[in-house]
Design an enzyme around this catalytic site. Sequence first.
Site, PDB file in Angstrom:
ATOM      1  N   ASP A 113       0.853  -1.198   0.000  1.00  0.00           N
ATOM      2  CA  ASP A 113       0.000   0.000   0.000  1.00  0.00           C
ATOM      3  C   ASP A 113       0.887   1.246   0.000  1.00  0.00           C
ATOM      4  OD1 ASP A 113      -2.400   1.428   0.228  1.00  0.00           O
ATOM      5  OD2 ASP A 113      -2.364   1.373   2.426  1.00  0.00           O
ATOM      6  N   HIS A 115      -9.064   4.863  -2.407  1.00  0.00           N
ATOM      7  CA  HIS A 115      -8.402   4.910  -1.088  1.00  0.00           C
ATOM      8  C   HIS A 115      -9.311   5.674  -0.131  1.00  0.00           C
ATOM      9  CE1 HIS A 115      -4.184   3.508  -1.850  1.00  0.00           C
ATOM     10  NE2 HIS A 115      -4.732   3.447  -3.056  1.00  0.00           N
ATOM     11  N   ASN A 168     -10.233   0.567  -0.305  1.00  0.00           N
ATOM     12  CA  ASN A 168      -9.237   0.477   0.773  1.00  0.00           C
ATOM     13  C   ASN A 168      -9.825   0.845   2.135  1.00  0.00           C
ATOM     14  OD1 ASN A 168      -7.447  -0.003  -1.290  1.00  0.00           O
ATOM     15  ND2 ASN A 168      -5.964   1.537  -0.640  1.00  0.00           N
ATOM     16  N   ASP A 182      -8.742   0.895   6.260  1.00  0.00           N
ATOM     17  CA  ASP A 182      -7.805   0.721   7.366  1.00  0.00           C
ATOM     18  C   ASP A 182      -8.378   1.335   8.648  1.00  0.00           C
ATOM     19  OD1 ASP A 182      -5.685   0.310   9.020  1.00  0.00           O
ATOM     20  OD2 ASP A 182      -4.280   1.591   7.950  1.00  0.00           O
TER      21      ASP A 182
HETATM   22  P1  13P Z   1      -8.977   4.822   5.479  1.00  0.00           P
HETATM   23  O1  13P Z   1      -8.123   5.700   6.323  1.00  0.00           O
HETATM   24  O2  13P Z   1     -10.217   5.522   5.046  1.00  0.00           O
HETATM   25  O3  13P Z   1      -9.269   3.511   6.098  1.00  0.00           O
HETATM   26  O4  13P Z   1      -8.140   4.520   4.122  1.00  0.00           O
HETATM   27  C1  13P Z   1      -7.181   3.500   4.072  1.00  0.00           C
HETATM   28  C2  13P Z   1      -6.384   3.541   2.838  1.00  0.00           C
HETATM   29  O5  13P Z   1      -6.678   4.203   1.874  1.00  0.00           O
HETATM   30  C3  13P Z   1      -5.185   2.702   2.799  1.00  0.00           C
HETATM   31  O6  13P Z   1      -4.437   2.924   1.646  1.00  0.00           O
HETATM   32  O1  G3H Z   2      -3.134   4.984   3.630  1.00  0.00           O
HETATM   33  C1  G3H Z   2      -2.873   4.849   4.813  1.00  0.00           C
HETATM   34  C2  G3H Z   2      -3.132   3.561   5.496  1.00  0.00           C
HETATM   35  O2  G3H Z   2      -4.176   3.718   6.421  1.00  0.00           O
HETATM   36  C3  G3H Z   2      -1.884   3.033   6.111  1.00  0.00           C
HETATM   37  O3  G3H Z   2      -1.597   3.746   7.262  1.00  0.00           O
HETATM   38  O4  G3H Z   2       0.797   4.287   6.902  1.00  0.00           O
HETATM   39  O5  G3H Z   2      -0.239   4.426   9.191  1.00  0.00           O
HETATM   40  O6  G3H Z   2       0.180   2.199   8.117  1.00  0.00           O
HETATM   41  P1  G3H Z   2      -0.121   3.672   7.918  1.00  0.00           P
HETATM   42 ZN    ZN Z   3      -4.509   4.892   0.874  1.00  0.00          ZN
END
Ligand code: 13P
Ligand code: G3H
Ligand code: ZN
Length: 312
Positions: A83, A214, A257, A259
Amino acid sequence: MPLVTSTEMFKKAYEGGYAIGAFNVNNMEIVQGITEAARDLDAPLILQVSKGARAYANHTYLIKLVEAAVIECPNVPIVLHLDHGPDFETCKSCIDGGFTSVMIDASGKPFDENIEITRKVVEYAHDHGVVVEAELGTLAGIEDEVNVSAEESSYTRPEEVEEFVSRTGCDSLAIAIGTSHGAFKFKPGTKPQLRFDVLEEVSRRLPGFPIVLHGSSSVPQEFVEKINKFGGNMPGAIGVPEDQLRHAAELSVCKINIDSDLRLAMTACIREHFAQNPGDFDPRQYLKPARQAIKDMVSHKLIHVLGCDHKI
Ligand code: 13P
Ligand code: G3H
Ligand code: ZN
């Protein structure tokens, strides 16, 4: 089955009007919660690892956790994806290290530079049987140590997408239509609205080409309320409405996506657990319900947002 690339998955998702969930993984309980949900619902899956995840958990641990999930869920097609790969070297290291998909994110660079870096990653990846996601347009929010303010963010310009895809040879394209990273996506009191006009114009120019979104957490208010009730402080956390994500999945968006919603599910559960069980100190006592909270949240997404249950 071994790890797969997203090529077949995206083709079926595009034709079937659904999207594949791409969930960020950082530790064992997160991997288990996500993959158990996909296994029970016969849903294909993308597990993605950020630069920050590699720094936190170590590349080898993450690879081995995902390999364990592949063994435990033999019927689930799983993609292991980098990612927001920041540069060629990081992408190369993941390609050499067993990932089946990488993202090169040069979206903050000028158009021609983005093309040049993406092209270089695509050449190396394709020589090794790995697929590449690229990005055009800039999302607001925080990813790794880069914080993009709403003023600096910019929607994808549809008139650039054909040239970008044909010159880079990328396999999927992340676009900016109003989503953003993190748990504070829209100003409280405003109506969250994605730019479907931009998405539709991009799809018209790239027929059949998989689009990626994303920043697609919905920030369920039940988690925010629980976090705030049990000692947290996240006033005004707002995400993308689920019905808009579902609509995007019916169009050309093949990868969504998520997270922040994993983080919120886990944090809400652990905060509640400690408030109700102040004497607990065995991590298994609070990580077990946290893992279940992730599984429940992911199951809901697979069925009601992504529409990818029973698609294996
Ligand atoms: P969120 O912060 O909305 O979960 O997005 C995650 C993401 O785009 C990871 O690449
Ligand atoms: O795009 C961001 C994702 O939520 C990943 O987050 O870089 O803190 O692991 P991180
Ligand atoms: Zn992202």
